[in-house]
Design a protein around this motif. Structure first.
Motif, PDB file in Angstrom:
ATOM      1  N   VAL A   2       0.838  -1.189   0.000  1.00 17.18           N
ATOM      2  CA  VAL A   2       0.000   0.000   0.000  1.00 17.18           C
ATOM      3  C   VAL A   2       0.884   1.253   0.000  1.00 17.18           C
ATOM      4  N   ARG A   3       0.515   2.207  -0.833  1.00 22.11           N
ATOM      5  CA  ARG A   3       1.254   3.458  -0.914  1.00 22.11           C
ATOM      6  C   ARG A   3       0.827   4.375   0.221  1.00 22.11           C
ATOM      7  N   VAL A   4       1.788   5.051   0.816  1.00 22.09           N
ATOM      8  CA  VAL A   4       1.491   6.008   1.877  1.00 22.09           C
ATOM      9  C   VAL A   4       1.128   7.338   1.224  1.00 22.09           C
ATOM     10  N   LYS A   5      -0.064   7.838   1.521  1.00 21.85           N
ATOM     11  CA  LYS A   5      -0.530   9.086   0.925  1.00 21.85           C
ATOM     12  C   LYS A   5      -0.224  10.245   1.862  1.00 21.85           C
ATOM     13  N   ASN A   6       0.296  11.296   1.288  1.00 18.81           N
ATOM     14  CA  ASN A   6       0.627  12.494   2.048  1.00 18.81           C
ATOM     15  C   ASN A   6      -0.199  13.666   1.550  1.00 18.81           C
ATOM     16  N   ARG A   7      -0.308  14.680   2.374  1.00 21.02           N
ATOM     17  CA  ARG A   7      -0.889  15.958   1.995  1.00 21.02           C
ATOM     18  C   ARG A   7       0.154  17.033   2.309  1.00 21.02           C
ATOM     19  N   TYR A   8       0.229  17.989   1.422  1.00 26.66           N
ATOM     20  CA  TYR A   8       1.161  19.104   1.581  1.00 26.66           C
ATOM     21  C   TYR A   8       0.342  20.369   1.782  1.00 26.66           C
ATOM     22  N   ILE A   9       0.653  21.095   2.829  1.00 25.21           N
ATOM     23  CA  ILE A   9      -0.101  22.283   3.204  1.00 25.21           C
ATOM     24  C   ILE A   9       0.813  23.495   3.035  1.00 25.21           C
ATOM     25  N   VAL A  10       0.374  24.457   2.233  1.00 27.84           N
ATOM     26  CA  VAL A  10       1.122  25.697   2.031  1.00 27.84           C
ATOM     27  C   VAL A  10       0.572  26.723   3.012  1.00 27.84           C
ATOM     28  N   VAL A  11       1.465  27.285   3.818  1.00 29.92           N
ATOM     29  CA  VAL A  11       1.076  28.195   4.888  1.00 29.92           C
ATOM     30  C   VAL A  11       1.815  29.518   4.716  1.00 29.92           C
ATOM     31  N   ARG A  12       1.083  30.616   4.877  1.00 24.66           N
ATOM     32  CA  ARG A  12       1.717  31.933   4.901  1.00 24.66           C
ATOM     33  C   ARG A  12       1.770  32.388   6.352  1.00 24.66           C
ATOM     34  N   ILE A  13       2.952  32.749   6.804  1.00 24.42           N
ATOM     35  CA  ILE A  13       3.151  33.201   8.177  1.00 24.42           C
ATOM     36  C   ILE A  13       3.186  34.724   8.155  1.00 24.42           C
ATOM     37  N   ALA A  14       2.251  35.349   8.815  1.00 25.07           N
ATOM     38  CA  ALA A  14       2.168  36.808   8.854  1.00 25.07           C
ATOM     39  C   ALA A  14       2.544  37.283  10.249  1.00 25.07           C
ATOM     40  N   PRO A  15       3.756  37.827  10.426  1.00 22.02           N
ATOM     41  CA  PRO A  15       4.141  38.311  11.754  1.00 22.02           C
ATOM     42  C   PRO A  15       3.337  39.549  12.145  1.00 22.02           C
ATOM     43  N   LYS A  16       3.058  39.673  13.435  1.00 22.32           N
ATOM     44  CA  LYS A  16       2.297  40.828  13.924  1.00 22.32           C
ATOM     45  C   LYS A  16       3.090  42.115  13.723  1.00 22.32           C
ATOM     46  N   ASN A  17       4.412  42.033  13.874  1.00 21.30           N
ATOM     47  CA  ASN A  17       5.287  43.181  13.666  1.00 21.30           C
ATOM     48  C   ASN A  17       5.592  43.265  12.168  1.00 21.30           C
ATOM     49  N   THR A  18       4.930  44.177  11.471  1.00 25.61           N
ATOM     50  CA  THR A  18       5.083  44.263  10.018  1.00 25.61           C
ATOM     51  C   THR A  18       6.399  44.888   9.592  1.00 25.61           C
ATOM     52  N   SER A  19       7.168  45.413  10.533  1.00 24.33           N
ATOM     53  CA  SER A  19       8.455  46.015  10.163  1.00 24.33           C
ATOM     54  C   SER A  19       9.527  44.962   9.902  1.00 24.33           C
ATOM     55  N   LEU A  20       9.245  43.697  10.212  1.00 23.92           N
ATOM     56  CA  LEU A  20      10.211  42.645   9.943  1.00 23.92           C
ATOM     57  C   LEU A  20      10.263  42.372   8.448  1.00 23.92           C
ATOM     58  N   SER A  21      11.447  42.604   7.839  1.00 27.04           N
ATOM     59  CA  SER A  21      11.570  42.337   6.410  1.00 27.04           C
ATOM     60  C   SER A  21      11.710  40.846   6.154  1.00 27.04           C
ATOM     61  N   SER A  22      12.329  40.145   7.085  1.00 28.33           N
ATOM     62  CA  SER A  22      12.412  38.699   6.949  1.00 28.33           C
ATOM     63  C   SER A  22      12.150  38.074   8.313  1.00 28.33           C
ATOM     64  N   LEU A  23      11.596  36.891   8.286  1.00 24.61           N
ATOM     65  CA  LEU A  23      11.218  36.177   9.501  1.00 24.61           C
ATOM     66  C   LEU A  23      12.144  34.986   9.641  1.00 24.61           C
ATOM     67  N   TYR A  24      12.971  34.982  10.666  1.00 30.46           N
ATOM     68  CA  TYR A  24      13.943  33.914  10.848  1.00 30.46           C
ATOM     69  C   TYR A  24      13.344  32.817  11.718  1.00 30.46           C
ATOM     70  N   VAL A  25      12.767  31.831  11.057  1.00 31.34           N
ATOM     71  CA  VAL A  25      12.168  30.700  11.749  1.00 31.34           C
ATOM     72  C   VAL A  25      12.799  29.431  11.208  1.00 31.34           C
ATOM     73  N   LYS A  26      13.357  28.638  12.102  1.00 30.90           N
ATOM     74  CA  LYS A  26      13.921  27.369  11.676  1.00 30.90           C
ATOM     75  C   LYS A  26      12.806  26.353  11.518  1.00 30.90           C
ATOM     76  N   GLU A  27      13.041  25.394  10.640  1.00 28.11           N
ATOM     77  CA  GLU A  27      12.036  24.370  10.364  1.00 28.11           C
ATOM     78  C   GLU A  27      11.719  23.548  11.603  1.00 28.11           C
ATOM     79  N   GLN A  28      12.731  23.273  12.421  1.00 25.37           N
ATOM     80  CA  GLN A  28      12.512  22.478  13.626  1.00 25.37           C
ATOM     81  C   GLN A  28      11.641  23.229  14.629  1.00 25.37           C
ATOM     82  N   VAL A  29      11.837  24.546  14.733  1.00 25.95           N
ATOM     83  CA  VAL A  29      11.044  25.344  15.670  1.00 25.95           C
ATOM     84  C   VAL A  29       9.578  25.376  15.235  1.00 25.95           C
ATOM     85  N   LEU A  30       9.353  25.525  13.933  1.00 27.82           N
ATOM     86  CA  LEU A  30       7.986  25.537  13.416  1.00 27.82           C
ATOM     87  C   LEU A  30       7.300  24.186  13.635  1.00 27.82           C
ATOM     88  N   ALA A  31       8.021  23.100  13.368  1.00 29.07           N
ATOM     89  CA  ALA A  31       7.454  21.765  13.567  1.00 29.07           C
ATOM     90  C   ALA A  31       7.124  21.522  15.038  1.00 29.07           C
TER      91      ALA A  31
END
Length: 145
Positions: A2-31
């Motif tokens: 049996v094949r394992v079926k996955n779903r991929y979810i595209v998420v936009r992260i909107a920081p409350k502080n809009t002055s941040l030009s880039s958001l430094y989030v590591k993949e492990q922290v998000l997970a």
């Protein structure tokens, strides 16, 4: 077999502080943050379903877009938790699910189309031709490193 079926979810992260030009989030922290929220709202059962196959596949600091992979049976846990999340790590942020797909290639195609639409809106708001050319030049020279 049996094949394992996955779903991929595209998420936009909107920081409350809009002055941040880039958001430094590591993949492990998000997970870890997502798993903690699933445990908070769904308990051990939700974490048990989600741990098998859950992974943050892509996280871009500049565009603030991430792709999450989870199994077909547990993706509803993730999509229902994302609107309830108010921070990632120590950064207050809002999570918007913008696409759910069956393959990562479809998610990549969607992200490209989404970014092109965003760029078209931004270029359309610029009045003068000189400013428009400068903006297009900055986008072309955009370095993701």
């Amino acid at each position: 077999m049996v094949r394992v079926k996955n779903r991929y979810i595209v998420v936009r992260i909107a920081p409350k502080n809009t002055s941040l030009s880039s958001l430094y989030v590591k993949e492990q922290v998000l997970a870890k943050c997502i798993l903690n929220h699933v445990e908070k709202y769904y308990g051990v059962y939700g974490v048990g379903l989600l741990e098998h196959g859950f992974r943050v596949k892509y996280c871009n600091d500049r565009t603030k877009i991430a792709i999450l992979r989870c199994s077909h049976h547990s993706y509803k846990f993730v999509t229902s938790i994302l609107p309830l999340m108010t921070s990632v790590g120590d950064v207050p942020a809002k999570f918007n699910t913008i696409y759910t797909g069956a393959t990562i290639m479809q998610c990549n195609k969607f992200i490209i189309k989404h970014q092109q639409n965003f760029l078209d809106r931004m270029v359309g708001q610029v009045v003068s031709a000189k400013e428009r050319q400068e903006m297009i030049k900055r986008v072309i020279e955009f370095d993701t490193s």
